[in-house]
Design an enzyme around this catalytic site. Sequence first.
Site, mmCIF file in Angstrom:
data_model
loop_
_atom_site.group_PDB
_atom_site.id
_atom_site.type_symbol
_atom_site.label_atom_id
_atom_site.label_comp_id
_atom_site.label_asym_id
_atom_site.label_seq_id
_atom_site.Cartn_x
_atom_site.Cartn_y
_atom_site.Cartn_z
ATOM 1 N N SER A 66 9.796 -4.067 -3.727
ATOM 2 C CA SER A 66 8.827 -3.417 -4.070
ATOM 3 C C SER A 66 7.122 -4.236 -4.348
ATOM 4 C CB SER A 66 8.650 -2.324 -4.852
ATOM 5 O OG SER A 66 9.420 -1.377 -4.712
HETATM 6 N N1 SAH Z 1 14.315 -3.255 -6.522
HETATM 7 C C1 SAH Z 1 14.606 -3.550 -5.149
HETATM 8 C C2 SAH Z 1 14.406 -2.760 -4.379
HETATM 9 C C3 SAH Z 1 14.624 -1.524 -3.713
HETATM 10 S S1 SAH Z 1 15.044 -1.201 -2.762
HETATM 11 C C4 SAH Z 1 14.399 -4.878 -5.827
HETATM 12 O O1 SAH Z 1 13.271 -5.424 -6.623
HETATM 13 O O2 SAH Z 1 14.828 -6.042 -4.634
HETATM 14 C C5 SAH Z 1 16.253 -0.099 -3.477
HETATM 15 C C6 SAH Z 1 17.455 -0.291 -3.233
HETATM 16 O O3 SAH Z 1 17.669 0.940 -3.271
HETATM 17 C C7 SAH Z 1 18.119 -0.799 -2.090
HETATM 18 O O4 SAH Z 1 18.614 -2.066 -2.412
HETATM 19 C C8 SAH Z 1 18.645 0.026 -1.270
HETATM 20 O O5 SAH Z 1 20.577 -0.674 -1.517
HETATM 21 C C9 SAH Z 1 20.013 1.095 -3.094
HETATM 22 N N2 SAH Z 1 19.808 2.453 -2.675
HETATM 23 C C10 SAH Z 1 19.639 2.841 -2.048
HETATM 24 N N3 SAH Z 1 20.574 3.938 -1.919
HETATM 25 C C11 SAH Z 1 21.572 4.072 -3.087
HETATM 26 C C12 SAH Z 1 22.365 5.141 -3.667
HETATM 27 N N4 SAH Z 1 22.327 5.988 -3.778
HETATM 28 N N5 SAH Z 1 22.051 3.975 -4.853
HETATM 29 C C13 SAH Z 1 21.992 2.319 -5.728
HETATM 30 N N6 SAH Z 1 21.769 2.221 -4.974
HETATM 31 C C14 SAH Z 1 20.793 2.589 -4.040
#
Ligand code: SAH
Length: 230
Positions: A66
């Site tokens: 983000s």
């Molecule tokens: N907080 C992270 C970025 C988030 S992007 C950072 O600082 O880099 C959203 C993230 O959620 C991605 O890594 C994606 O793979 C994960 N994600 C998506 N669906 C998910 C689920 N059902 N359970 C766990 N993680 C998930």
Amino acid sequence: MVSSAESRDLRSKLVNNLIRESILKRDYTKHALLNVERERYAEPATSLEECYSDVPLRIGSNQTISAPHMVAIFLDELELRQGVKVLEIGTGSGYHAAVTMTALDYLGGGELCSVEIDPDLLNNARRRLEMIQTEKVALRLYLRDGYYGLPEQAPFDRIYVTASITEKPHKLYEQLANKGVMLYPFGLPGVQELIKATKEDGRISESRLMLCSFVSLRRKIYWHDDSQTV
Ligand code: SAH
């Protein structure tokens, strides 16, 4: 590792801008954003200037870190305190987790459990997060579908979801402690509302903080019995 002077300067410029724009308000958030090197979590080709611009960064697997203002808002609005147990859904690169850990360390300690569905992202995040030196913050990483939360570690004083969801997160609400605070982007792909929920005597109250745009929570069934922790 000592950060380069250029990185430090760019980081402090970014943080000062967020403070000037009244986006970043709490000391622990300021401390955390000033001390976590965002370039460590970005893809190698990302320039230092881009790392310290207020924009999301690509991290592979079609996911993004983000923008800094959004991480600052999450941290401020979570109302962190010493000793809280936090659940993050969506570890991604590990940047947001590193910021949360650094804020908890500043406040005197706490616990962070983070759940990720993508094994490659989780492995990379684990390598980076293991380098954070703090004895006051316990970190546990889990490979699994965060839609279900982390029942065996519940209740959590704070929960935040870093991908957008389209259904009310009843399972996560169940895992929120009394007087707990939870943040999540709610809505269809594109533009969502950032929801802040609090729990008091079993009752959930929700407020809408702002519009936001997150990648969607992935809902393929991807269950691992061998959840990994560090
Ligand atoms: N907080 C992270 C970025 C988030 S992007 C950072 O600082 O880099 C959203 C993230 O959620 C991605 O890594 C994606 O793979 C994960 N994600 C998506 N669906 C998910 C689920 N059902 N359970 C766990 N993680 C998930």
